[in-house]
Design a protein around this motif. Structure first.
Motif, mmCIF file in Angstrom:
data_model
loop_
_atom_site.group_PDB
_atom_site.id
_atom_site.type_symbol
_atom_site.label_atom_id
_atom_site.label_comp_id
_atom_site.label_asym_id
_atom_site.label_seq_id
_atom_site.Cartn_x
_atom_site.Cartn_y
_atom_site.Cartn_z
ATOM 1 N N VAL A 208 -12.759 -9.500 53.775
ATOM 2 C CA VAL A 208 -13.205 -11.060 53.598
ATOM 3 C C VAL A 208 -12.705 -11.182 52.000
ATOM 4 C CG1 VAL A 208 -14.709 -12.708 52.912
ATOM 5 C CG2 VAL A 208 -14.817 -11.468 55.080
ATOM 6 N N ASN A 209 -11.386 -11.776 51.691
ATOM 7 C CA ASN A 209 -11.029 -12.126 50.215
ATOM 8 C C ASN A 209 -12.155 -12.807 49.538
ATOM 9 O OD1 ASN A 209 -9.546 -11.903 48.039
ATOM 10 N ND2 ASN A 209 -7.832 -12.755 48.654
ATOM 11 N N MET A 210 -12.797 -12.252 48.629
ATOM 12 C CA MET A 210 -14.006 -13.059 48.013
ATOM 13 C C MET A 210 -13.460 -13.833 46.829
ATOM 14 S SD MET A 210 -16.445 -11.773 50.101
ATOM 15 C CE MET A 210 -17.973 -12.098 49.004
ATOM 16 N N SER A 216 -22.366 -11.681 48.605
ATOM 17 C CA SER A 216 -22.231 -10.461 49.575
ATOM 18 C C SER A 216 -21.305 -11.101 50.706
ATOM 19 C CB SER A 216 -23.507 -10.142 49.889
ATOM 20 O OG SER A 216 -24.269 -11.060 50.795
ATOM 21 N N VAL A 217 -20.825 -10.295 51.283
ATOM 22 C CA VAL A 217 -19.944 -10.507 52.358
ATOM 23 C C VAL A 217 -20.908 -11.125 53.470
ATOM 24 C CG1 VAL A 217 -19.825 -8.210 53.352
ATOM 25 C CG2 VAL A 217 -18.009 -9.796 53.745
ATOM 26 N N GLY A 232 -16.118 -6.907 52.279
ATOM 27 C CA GLY A 232 -15.910 -7.916 51.301
ATOM 28 C C GLY A 232 -15.134 -7.246 49.835
ATOM 29 N N ARG A 234 -12.986 -8.295 46.327
ATOM 30 C CA ARG A 234 -12.525 -9.413 45.310
ATOM 31 C C ARG A 234 -10.982 -8.882 45.235
ATOM 32 N NH1 ARG A 234 -17.295 -9.471 40.729
ATOM 33 N NH2 ARG A 234 -18.132 -7.537 41.830
#
Ligand code: GTP
Ligand code: MG
Length: 363
Positions: A208-210, A216-217, A232, A234
């Motif tokens: 998951v591209n935060m 938190s993912v 997750g 960044r």
């Protein structure tokens, strides 16, 4: 080992590729949507290799590696009528997937479906892969049934069990489940379908591209299939960190309060999910990690180093990494009798340090 980085247009695939591999590929706010492939090889970080290097002070150190492939151009509808050409080749050739899902909010980066919705995006590509596998299964079933119709009892004996197997795969896909969740597939069955390159059979790491948030993912997505993982990351920040030297990395991470890089975690998970483990060879010349599947025997491990070592295998001298570390040196380990001699049946364990005794073949 090859892992394909996939995701919808503009999800940040190339950014994540840069973060994982330290590459510096250009990223763009407007997706070309084109089929495009970039490849890079990364070392798998391993503190055991670092410790062994400190102990043996070899001329060179070789880490295990993973190849990441940034595959651009996937989108909804791509599997209509079956995946084609180069796309199909690239996706079928990889051993597993890293699916990038956009969770970052940035108005300068348009989303192909206009809104940021990680759950929808994840389901969209997962469904494409399910459909693609469904087409493969149906084509295969049709061919097999044709054979029965035409040849009757004279059909190859493998045909009936193959039909049974394909029907089981189809039932899983019909239930909208990926093939990787099937725990009842035997090794022989998996081998017999390897050639079809089923996409949903391959392990999947969902990244998951935060964006810039520290949330938190788990607060964004869940993904709990067997043979998959959720991380997750960044994207933009980690891609920048990947460009820095070790000192710079340290400073940057402290500044952002990052204790573990998502990229390092993805690399380690890549290894774990593929059921791969490492053994080591050590000496003055080289300290090196080698990759073997779980359950590999000592001669099979020898064969990874060189086929001659497998052919002429006599015995393996084995040190467990933990034992060596506790003893402090190879000599100290030997003096307490912890160097073992193992034969052909020995199943290698993660972290074993091997020295293969073998006989050179005389021609
Ligand atoms: N703000 C923000 N922007 C990001 C982040 N990750 C990626 N982007 C931006 O999103 C845009 C698309 O990123 P790419 O990495 O090129 O995405 P992609 O999935 O490779 O795109 P295509 O290959 O064209 O499908 C670029 O402008 C990136 O700078 C992030 O974490 N935060
Ligand atoms: Mg890209």
């Amino acid at each position: 080992m090859r892992l394909g980085i996939i995701g919808l247009p503009n999800s940040g695939k190339t950014t994540i590729f840069n973060a994982l591999t330290g590459s510096d590929l250009e990223t763009a706010a407007v997706s070309s949507g084109q089929f495009e492939v970039h490849t890079a090889v990364v070392n798998v970080p391993d503190t055991r290799i670092d410790q062994l290097t400190a102990m043996y002070k070899p001329k060179r150190t070789i880490y295990a590696t993973i190849t990441y492939v940034d595959i651009g151009g996937l989108d909804k509808g791509i599997s209509d009528g079956g995946l084609k050409g180069q796309f199909r080749n690239e996706l079928q050739q990889v051993d597993g997937f890293v699916q990038v899902v956009r969770a970052f909010h940035d108005e300068t980066v348009p989303h192909p479906y206009n809104t940021v919705d990680p759950k929808r995006d994840l389901e969209t590509l997962d469904l494409e892969f399910l459909l693609s596998d469904m087409i493969t299964v149906e084509n295969r079933l049709q061919k097999l049934n044709d054979e029965i119709r035409i040849k009757g009892k004279k059909a190859e004996p493998v045909v009936l069990p193959q039909i049974e197997l394909m029907n089981r795969l189809k039932a899983t896909l019909d239930a909208e489940k990926p093939l990787r969740v099937m725990s009842d597939l035997t090794e022989d069955e998996i081998k017999s379908i390897r050639g079809y390159g089923f996409l949903t059979l391959k392990p999947m790491i969902v990244v998951v591209n935060m964006g810039e948030t520290a949330a938190s993912v788990e607060s964004i997505l869940t993904y709990q299939h067997p043979n998959s993982a959720l991380v997750g990351l960044r994207g933009k920040i980690e891609a920048e960190i990947a460009q820095l030297d070790a000192d710079g990395k340290q400073m940057f991470m402290e500044e952002y309060g990052i204790t573990e890089l998502g990229a390092a975690r993805v690399i380690q998970l890549s290894y774990a999910l593929m059921s791969i483990q490492s053994f080591f060879t050590v000496g003055e010349d080289e300290v090196r990690a080698w990759r073997i599947p779980m359950g590999a025997t000592a001669p099979e491990a020898a064969g990874v180093i060189h086929s001659d070592l497998q052919k002429g295998f006599i015995r393996a001298e084995v040190m467990a990494y933990e034992d060596l570390l506790n003893a402090g040196s190879e000599a100290a380990l030997k003096s307490v009798g912890k160097m073992r001699l193992e034969g052909r049946e020995y199943v290698v364990k993660d972290g074993d340090i091997l020295n293969i005794r073998f006989q050179k073949s005389i021609k």
